[in-house]
Design a protein around this motif. Structure first.
Motif, mmCIF file in Angstrom:
data_model
loop_
_atom_site.group_PDB
_atom_site.id
_atom_site.type_symbol
_atom_site.label_atom_id
_atom_site.label_comp_id
_atom_site.label_asym_id
_atom_site.label_seq_id
_atom_site.Cartn_x
_atom_site.Cartn_y
_atom_site.Cartn_z
ATOM 1 N N MET A 1 0.845 -1.170 0.000
ATOM 2 C CA MET A 1 0.000 0.000 0.000
ATOM 3 C C MET A 1 0.894 1.238 0.000
ATOM 4 S SD MET A 1 -2.955 1.165 2.674
ATOM 5 C CE MET A 1 -1.960 1.653 4.055
ATOM 6 N N CYS A 4 -0.272 7.882 1.586
ATOM 7 C CA CYS A 4 -0.820 9.055 0.898
ATOM 8 C C CYS A 4 0.232 10.139 0.702
ATOM 9 C CB CYS A 4 -2.012 9.600 1.672
ATOM 10 S SG CYS A 4 -3.449 8.510 1.627
ATOM 11 N N CYS A 7 1.973 9.615 -2.643
ATOM 12 C CA CYS A 7 1.136 9.543 -3.839
ATOM 13 C C CYS A 7 1.140 10.891 -4.542
ATOM 14 C CB CYS A 7 -0.285 9.144 -3.451
ATOM 15 S SG CYS A 7 -1.410 8.990 -4.848
ATOM 16 N N LYS A 29 -5.751 4.395 -7.037
ATOM 17 C CA LYS A 29 -4.552 3.599 -7.303
ATOM 18 C C LYS A 29 -4.638 2.226 -6.658
ATOM 19 C CE LYS A 29 -1.153 6.841 -8.453
ATOM 20 N NZ LYS A 29 0.196 6.634 -8.827
ATOM 21 N N GLU A 30 -5.159 2.149 -5.438
ATOM 22 C CA GLU A 30 -5.218 0.895 -4.701
ATOM 23 C C GLU A 30 -6.581 0.760 -4.017
ATOM 24 O OE1 GLU A 30 -1.996 0.488 -1.995
ATOM 25 O OE2 GLU A 30 -0.482 0.825 -3.510
ATOM 26 N N GLU A 32 -7.244 0.204 -0.983
ATOM 27 C CA GLU A 32 -7.230 0.888 0.303
ATOM 28 C C GLU A 32 -7.541 2.376 0.161
ATOM 29 O OE1 GLU A 32 -4.662 -1.075 -0.674
ATOM 30 O OE2 GLU A 32 -4.966 -2.814 0.619
ATOM 31 N N CYS A 33 -7.295 2.897 -1.033
ATOM 32 C CA CYS A 33 -7.589 4.321 -1.266
ATOM 33 C C CYS A 33 -9.084 4.597 -1.104
ATOM 34 C CB CYS A 33 -7.132 4.737 -2.660
ATOM 35 S SG CYS A 33 -5.345 4.719 -2.887
ATOM 36 N N LYS A 36 -9.852 4.806 2.593
ATOM 37 C CA LYS A 36 -9.357 6.084 3.128
ATOM 38 C C LYS A 36 -10.261 7.235 2.690
ATOM 39 C CE LYS A 36 -4.471 4.814 3.043
ATOM 40 N NZ LYS A 36 -3.182 5.146 2.425
#
Length: 103
Positions: A1, A4, A7, A29-30, A32-33, A36
């Motif tokens: 991951m 932030c 990124c 992008k992922e 997990e984004c 968040k």
């Protein structure tokens, strides 16, 4: 991951505040984004709700005063009109026919 901070869709302002340029519909992008992003939005909703509650809390005493004033005005108006109702009720006998209406 990817954190932030690293990124390219995250910008850090001069006061250290993070500004996120990510869009959950196009620039994720992922996985997990998304989580968040949802947490950030929920935090924003909570902050706006709390500020709304604060403003309502400041208005509550004023609302109470307005309600008391309106109630007092209505009761004074009813009291001032009561002499008309009392005299109308005394003058009119319910058993006598009313001359205004044809029988």
């Amino acid at each position: 991951m990817i954190p932030c901070d690293q990124c390219e869709l995250c910008e850090i302002g001069p006061n250290g505040q993070k500004v996120f340029k990510c869009d959950p519909f196009s620039t994720v992008k992922e996985p997990e984004c998304l989580a968040k992003w949802q947490l950030i939005r929920l935090d924003m909703l909570l902050a706006s709700y709390q500020s709304m509650l604060k403003s309502y809390g400041r208005l509550a005493p004023l609302q109470d005063k307005i309600f008391k004033y309106v109630q007092r005005e209505i009761s004074e108006m009813e009291e001032s009109e009561s002499w008309r109702l009392d005299s109308d009720e005394q003058d009119h006998d319910p058993e006598e026919p009313n001359d205004a209406w044809p029988v």
